[in-house]
Enzyme design. Sequence first.
Site, PDB file in Angstrom:
ATOM      1  N   ASP A   9      23.271 -36.553  36.197  1.00 33.18           N
ATOM      2  CA  ASP A   9      23.600 -36.496  37.608  1.00 33.18           C
ATOM      3  C   ASP A   9      23.074 -35.160  38.140  1.00 33.18           C
ATOM      4  OD1 ASP A   9      25.082 -37.021  40.091  1.00 33.18           O
ATOM      5  OD2 ASP A   9      26.482 -35.515  39.356  1.00 33.18           O
ATOM      6  N   ASP A  11      24.147 -33.287  41.715  1.00 40.14           N
ATOM      7  CA  ASP A  11      25.156 -32.465  42.394  1.00 40.14           C
ATOM      8  C   ASP A  11      26.416 -32.352  41.540  1.00 40.14           C
ATOM      9  OD1 ASP A  11      23.901 -32.185  45.211  1.00 40.14           O
ATOM     10  OD2 ASP A  11      23.804 -34.327  44.810  1.00 40.14           O
ATOM     11  N   ASP A 167      29.665 -35.334  36.448  1.00 37.44           N
ATOM     12  CA  ASP A 167      30.909 -34.597  36.718  1.00 37.44           C
ATOM     13  C   ASP A 167      31.987 -35.436  37.378  1.00 37.44           C
ATOM     14  OD1 ASP A 167      29.234 -34.590  39.115  1.00 37.44           O
ATOM     15  OD2 ASP A 167      30.728 -33.263  39.978  1.00 37.44           O
TER      16      ASP A 167
END
Length: 219
Positions: A9, A11, A167
């Site tokens: 991922d 961001d 995250d």
Amino acid sequence: MQLRAVFFDLDGTLVDSLGDIADAMNHSLARHGLPTHPESAYRHFVGEGVRELARRAVPAGREDLAAAVLETYRPRYEAHLFDRTAAYPGILGMLAALAAQGVVMGVLSNKSDGPVKRLVERLLPEVPFRVVYGERQGVPRKPDPTAVLGMAAELDVAPAACGFVGDTAVDMLTARAAGMYGVGVTWGFRDAAELHANGARAVATTAEELLAALRSARP
């Protein structure tokens, strides 16, 4: 090392972009006479694409304004993409170590494809990512596994030999749906409890821990 490929991922995983996202959306909300939010609130607004970001940012009952807010947000964010955004500590070294071990790497984000490519090119220019994709028309967003399975096929690597790092719950659910080894990181926008609850095989608190988790992965 058991993993042949690792997808990340963007961001909250590789780069800390929360400040620029919050600034651009708050600017857009204010332009439409709507209340703004503290930066911390955006930790729970992001992760499922820009349309969902706008929908969550407008007040309850004013979802009719989400499209107009989004139209203002897009050019504002792209004009200020690099004001405060930077790679997290230790990320460049971790990625270099994976590359040195022959692991092929890619990036998959629910952010629009154009900004994703610009961020990767500017902030992670020496990382030999083989595939970099954001949200694209006609391709379902995470946690649908279609995009990441397509990336694995593009690299000719079986999903079971791939890791997926992120995250948020969305990322862990993506890993599970794709049959990949999901590793969560806690320096981004969500906490370890969310990552574990959604199927993380391992959770890292530093870039060094992430590297160790990927090295020791046994899919």
